[in-house]
Motif scaffolding. Sequence first.
Motif, PDB file in Angstrom:
ATOM      1  N   GLY A  42       0.806  -1.217   0.000  1.00  0.00           N
ATOM      2  CA  GLY A  42       0.000   0.000   0.000  1.00  0.00           C
ATOM      3  C   GLY A  42       0.840   1.268   0.000  1.00  0.00           C
ATOM      4  N   LEU A  43       1.938   1.257   0.744  1.00  0.00           N
ATOM      5  CA  LEU A  43       2.802   2.452   0.758  1.00  0.00           C
ATOM      6  C   LEU A  43       3.336   2.739  -0.636  1.00  0.00           C
ATOM      7  CD1 LEU A  43       4.421   4.733   2.037  1.00  0.00           C
ATOM      8  CD2 LEU A  43       6.106   3.048   2.797  1.00  0.00           C
ATOM      9  N   ASP A  44       3.777   1.708  -1.335  1.00  0.00           N
ATOM     10  CA  ASP A  44       4.256   1.911  -2.706  1.00  0.00           C
ATOM     11  C   ASP A  44       3.125   2.413  -3.608  1.00  0.00           C
ATOM     12  OD1 ASP A  44       6.751   1.061  -1.981  1.00  0.00           O
ATOM     13  OD2 ASP A  44       6.783  -0.720  -3.268  1.00  0.00           O
ATOM     14  N   THR A  67      -3.873   9.666  10.899  1.00  0.00           N
ATOM     15  CA  THR A  67      -3.905   8.591   9.918  1.00  0.00           C
ATOM     16  C   THR A  67      -2.778   7.650  10.274  1.00  0.00           C
ATOM     17  OG1 THR A  67      -3.673   8.009   7.558  1.00  0.00           O
ATOM     18  CG2 THR A  67      -2.425   9.916   8.323  1.00  0.00           C
ATOM     19  N   TYR A  68      -2.758   6.493   9.644  1.00  0.00           N
ATOM     20  CA  TYR A  68      -1.583   5.643   9.735  1.00  0.00           C
ATOM     21  C   TYR A  68      -0.443   6.376   9.023  1.00  0.00           C
ATOM     22  CZ  TYR A  68       1.549   1.719   9.356  1.00  0.00           C
ATOM     23  OH  TYR A  68       2.644   0.919   9.436  1.00  0.00           O
ATOM     24  N   ILE A  69       0.751   6.266   9.548  1.00  0.00           N
ATOM     25  CA  ILE A  69       1.872   7.090   9.075  1.00  0.00           C
ATOM     26  C   ILE A  69       2.194   6.888   7.593  1.00  0.00           C
ATOM     27  CG2 ILE A  69       3.709   5.462   9.713  1.00  0.00           C
ATOM     28  CD1 ILE A  69       5.297   7.989  10.735  1.00  0.00           C
ATOM     29  N   ALA A  70       1.772   5.770   7.007  1.00  0.00           N
ATOM     30  CA  ALA A  70       2.078   5.494   5.597  1.00  0.00           C
ATOM     31  C   ALA A  70       1.622   6.620   4.674  1.00  0.00           C
ATOM     32  CB  ALA A  70       1.461   4.174   5.159  1.00  0.00           C
ATOM     33  N   THR A  71       0.493   7.254   5.000  1.00  0.00           N
ATOM     34  CA  THR A  71      -0.002   8.344   4.151  1.00  0.00           C
ATOM     35  C   THR A  71       1.049   9.455   4.064  1.00  0.00           C
ATOM     36  OG1 THR A  71      -2.134   7.867   5.217  1.00  0.00           O
ATOM     37  CG2 THR A  71      -2.063   9.726   3.696  1.00  0.00           C
ATOM     38  N   TRP A  72       1.588   9.821   5.224  1.00  0.00           N
ATOM     39  CA  TRP A  72       2.619  10.871   5.268  1.00  0.00           C
ATOM     40  C   TRP A  72       3.908  10.381   4.606  1.00  0.00           C
ATOM     41  CZ3 TRP A  72       3.140  14.928   9.559  1.00  0.00           C
ATOM     42  CH2 TRP A  72       1.879  15.315  10.050  1.00  0.00           C
ATOM     43  N   ALA A 141      -6.685   2.275   1.683  1.00  0.00           N
ATOM     44  CA  ALA A 141      -6.163   1.030   2.264  1.00  0.00           C
ATOM     45  C   ALA A 141      -7.159   0.351   3.198  1.00  0.00           C
ATOM     46  CB  ALA A 141      -4.863   1.318   3.022  1.00  0.00           C
ATOM     47  N   GLN A 142      -8.032   1.157   3.844  1.00  0.00           N
ATOM     48  CA  GLN A 142      -8.909   0.581   4.863  1.00  0.00           C
ATOM     49  C   GLN A 142     -10.375   0.495   4.424  1.00  0.00           C
ATOM     50  OE1 GLN A 142      -8.294   2.587   8.636  1.00  0.00           O
ATOM     51  NE2 GLN A 142      -6.116   2.080   8.671  1.00  0.00           N
ATOM     52  N   ALA A 143     -10.677   0.873   3.200  1.00  0.00           N
ATOM     53  CA  ALA A 143     -12.102   1.083   2.884  1.00  0.00           C
ATOM     54  C   ALA A 143     -12.564   0.465   1.565  1.00  0.00           C
ATOM     55  CB  ALA A 143     -12.408   2.577   2.902  1.00  0.00           C
ATOM     56  N   THR A 162      -4.401   1.500  -2.681  1.00  0.00           N
ATOM     57  CA  THR A 162      -5.002   0.644  -1.665  1.00  0.00           C
ATOM     58  C   THR A 162      -3.985  -0.426  -1.269  1.00  0.00           C
ATOM     59  OG1 THR A 162      -7.006  -0.534  -1.003  1.00  0.00           O
ATOM     60  CG2 THR A 162      -6.127  -1.061  -3.183  1.00  0.00           C
ATOM     61  N   SER A 163      -4.290  -1.095  -0.159  1.00  0.00           N
ATOM     62  CA  SER A 163      -3.380  -2.109   0.387  1.00  0.00           C
ATOM     63  C   SER A 163      -4.104  -3.433   0.570  1.00  0.00           C
ATOM     64  CB  SER A 163      -2.854  -1.633   1.749  1.00  0.00           C
ATOM     65  OG  SER A 163      -2.253  -2.715   2.450  1.00  0.00           O
ATOM     66  N   PHE A 164      -3.396  -4.513   0.292  1.00  0.00           N
ATOM     67  CA  PHE A 164      -3.916  -5.852   0.583  1.00  0.00           C
ATOM     68  C   PHE A 164      -3.055  -6.535   1.633  1.00  0.00           C
ATOM     69  CE2 PHE A 164      -4.723  -5.088  -4.071  1.00  0.00           C
ATOM     70  CZ  PHE A 164      -6.055  -4.731  -3.932  1.00  0.00           C
TER      71      PHE A 164
END
Length: 349
Positions: A42-44, A67-72, A141-143, A162-164
């Motif tokens: 998801g970060l990538d 938010t989860y830090i990945a967004t930043w 990622a969460q929705a 998004t993340s899996f």
Amino acid sequence: MTEAFARVYDSHWYVLGQEVKRFEEEYAAFNHVEYAVGVANGLDALTLALRVLGIGPGDEVIVPSNTYIATWLAVTQVGATPVAVEPDPITSNLNPKLIEAALTTRTRAIMPVHLYGQACRMREIMAIAHRYGLQVVEDNAQAQGAVFEGQLTGSFGAVNGTSFYPGKNLGALGDAGAITTNDADLAQKLQVLRNYGSQQKYYNSVVGYNSRLDELQGALLRVKLPHLPTWTDLRQQVAAWYGQHLAGIEGLHLPRTAPGATNVYHLYVVHHGRRDALQQHLAAAGISTMIHYPVPPHRQQAYASLNLPAGRFPIAEELAATCLSLPMWPGMQEAHVAAVAAAIRSLPR
Ligand SMILES: *Cc1c(COP(=O)(O)O)cnc(C)c1O
């Protein structure tokens, strides 16, 4: 699942093949977009989304303060600067009313995060983006499967990530992610970017990344994707039971969904002024809970260089100090929900 595993094993083709191609088509159809591009995580997905839009050093990107830090991190990875905006304390999602005050001449994009599974107020966010000529990159990622006014999250922005990750609503058996877009040109550029900046093997047109979704993960995700709507229904049923069983407990704030939004309940997050005492009380009753997230990004050591002191984003800090994620998974039974609720109700004053 084992059948999908055997199919990939026997194919002897493990990176960028038919499974990922088919999964991309199936996920794009699920998300009501033209294209999905599978990536390593998801970060990538978020980083490549910003990169393909040409966002980089000197640019500012609006991100939520909670938010989860990945967004930043995605913003930082491309060399741009995250500029935080406070959430609506009722929904924990980015408050559209506060975005305009944070814009500068360097602002290039807004990154709404559909936190805990609830869609952000996308109509207002898209209107602001349109008015100021900004890009929108959703962190979905969460929705997966959430909707705002009839439109799926992950389909509003020009490019969305998004993340899996295994714990997400649609989880692989390892790291995995995807980018969604309706733009054929951007989709093609993303396919090149994720694969060393190469369209033709050993010929590299841009400085790319190695961020590919494995065939094995693609095959496994193809098995799980058709079940996602049912799993979402089950999560929403669990949330409805929580709503009934937790009603009227003094000092306990239940998740609330904004008008026009749906929530796919990646997490069921309540807030309580004595959160730590409540968590310990539940642990003593054998109920494990989690905190998403204990420290907002601006208070992380990683972002010390931004010089954002305690008290700078008081709503995010208050939410971080009071949030508690209760047990939530598709198929959790009502008796279990009732037991969690009874334990919460028995917290001594
Ligand atoms: C999980 C998550 C990510 C990152 O996904 P990974 O696959 O773990 O890299 C980004 N943003 C949010 C909101 C997340 O929950």
